[in-house]
Design an enzyme around this catalytic site. Structure first.
Site: not given
Ligand code: UD1
Ligand code: UDP
Length: 379
Positions: A204
């Site tokens: 991601h």
């Molecule tokens: C964010 C965090 C990242 C973390 C990740 C966990 C920042 C800069 N990044 O990244 O550090 O590892 O969360 O998962 O804060 N979207 C949906 N539905 C949702 C949420 C997101 O469709 O409920 C889609 C949207 O298109 C959005 C994209 O995912 O633009 C990215 O979401 P965003 O929260 O901006 O960043 P993450 O990649 O999730």
């Molecule tokens: N996770 C989850 N379901 C998924 C992917 C991740 O429950 O489909 C959990 C994972 O086990 C961990 C946390 O989400 O506890 C990690 O989050 P993510 O990978 O979104 O973000 P990061 O840790 O890189 O910030």
């Protein structure tokens, strides 16, 4: 004694839960603020339901957006909450836009900040997460480190006051929930998988999803692997695949984002985990699973040093080679604490808040006694 906890993204709901429980057990009045950064049920509500995370007192509903817009919206909306609630401490965690916005707002209102998962560095300032971590650490009064490496890193940056090595609250969450996950989740059987007979992948990171060449390389690499692969798809990755007209082939099965119980069961029963997630790298370590990190660097360098995690980037030949040949050593040092990080955080913060309240009282008394002198006016 009141503390505001800021959460917004998937890993923050998981990390917040053991801390919430410990704070409440220590008699702290916790106000839970969900920024709404993640909002799909599978990315947010499902975790509150699985883990029993206290329901948010506020949901700021900021949704998705560009870095500046999303961060700015959270800043504006959280300010009103902090002015209303007047907490002794604001707790932020990790490295998301919710983290930096919560920290910045609290700092400008002179409210002390606690940063859980402090001191992590990738040393790559192109990552939004690196900016978020560095700023949160610079502003925090209390810094809770997952590992000794993180504590040392803070010291290297001159941050020693209020810095503690407590262990990883993600480890606490896993220990607390694994027994329930084992009985409740049926995902491994439902997907027709054999324990130890498949690998689990998550992708991601912006560096992998926003860069079409890297994403295409990952699709090529994973589609060529001759083993069943399960890949719960983050919505960001799903959108990026659509944008680039890419599809996984071969033995890769993409599924919806997994709930926490299902995810830990997919992890526990996998032969190998490959990921660009920070949390999943650590969970692979907790569960003694070999981990390939689909990045060129990692904040979790101690897992690499211990020999359980290998940085493989996105090159298909490197990934193919490591997939079946990477083999961690027999030893696994305990890097992430004893599963009681949340309790330690709660008690340190409680003590810190008491000191703050005493200091406020001392300052108020000093201001009162040093106040304007009453002058007798003779009639
Ligand atoms: C964010 C965090 C990242 C973390 C990740 C966990 C920042 C800069 N990044 O990244 O550090 O590892 O969360 O998962 O804060 N979207 C949906 N539905 C949702 C949420 C997101 O469709 O409920 C889609 C949207 O298109 C959005 C994209 O995912 O633009 C990215 O979401 P965003 O929260 O901006 O960043 P993450 O990649 O999730
Ligand atoms: N996770 C989850 N379901 C998924 C992917 C991740 O429950 O489909 C959990 C994972 O086990 C961990 C946390 O989400 O506890 C990690 O989050 P993510 O990978 O979104 O973000 P990061 O840790 O890189 O910030």
């Amino acid at each position: 004694m009141k503390m505001v906890s800021v959460v917004g993204a998937r890993p923050e709901f998981i990390q917040a839960t053991p801390v919430s429980k410990a704070l409440r057990a220590a008699g702290v009045h916790e106000v839970m603020v969900h920024t709404g950064q993640h909002y799909d049920y599978a990315m947010s509500g499902a975790f509150f339901a699985d883990l029993g995370t206290p329901a948010p007192d506020y949901n700021l509903e900021v949704g998705s957006g560009a870095q500046g817009k999303q961060t700015g919206e959270i800043l504006a909306r959280i300010e009103e909450v902090l002015i209303t609630e007047k907490p002794e401490v604001v707790i932020v965690r990790g490295d998301t836009n919710s983290t930096i916005a919560g920290a910045l707002t609290a700092a400008k209102l002179n409210i002390p900040i606690a940063h859980v998962e402090a001191g992590e560095r990738s040393f790559d300032r192109r990552m939004p997460e690196e900016i978020n971590r560095v700023v949160a650490d610079a502003l925090a009064a209390q810094l809770f480190c997952v590992s000794r490496t993180a504590l040392r890193q803070l010291a290297n940056e001159g941050i020693t006051q209020g810095a503690h090595w407590v262990g990883d609250v993600l480890y606490d969450a896993m220990l607390q929930n694994l027994p329930v996950a084992r009985t409740r989740s049926t995902i491994v059987a439902d997907l027709g998988l054999r324990p130890g007979g498949y690998s689990l992948v998550t992708i991601h990171r912006a560096a992998n999803t926003d860069n079409p060449a890297r994403l295409a390389a990952l699709v090529t690499a994973l589609s060529a692997i001759d083993e069943d692969i399960v890949l719960p798809l983050h919505p960001r990755t799903r959108a990026a695949l659509l944008r680039d007209g890419l599809e996984f082939g071969g033995r890769v099965r993409t599924i919806a984002p997994a709930g926490y119980f299902d995810m830990t069961q997919l992890e526990e029963n996998a032969r190998l985990i490959a990921t660009d997630s920070g949390g999943v790298q650590r969970e692979a370590y907790f569960l003694s699973k070999p981990c390939l990190t689909l990045r060129d660097e990692t904040e979790w360098s101690e897992t690499v040093t211990a020999g359980w995690n290998k940085l493989v980037g996105v090159a298909p030949d490197v990934i193919a080679d490591a997939w079946f040949n990477f083999s961690p050593p027999a030893q696994q040092p305990p890097l992430f604490g004893d599963g009681r990080a949340a309790e330690k955080i709660a008690w340190i913060l409680r003590e810190f808040a008491v000191e703050q309240l005493n200091e406020d009282a001392r300052n108020a008394r000093a201001a009162y006694t040093a106040g304007p002198v009453h002058t007798e006016v003779s009639a």
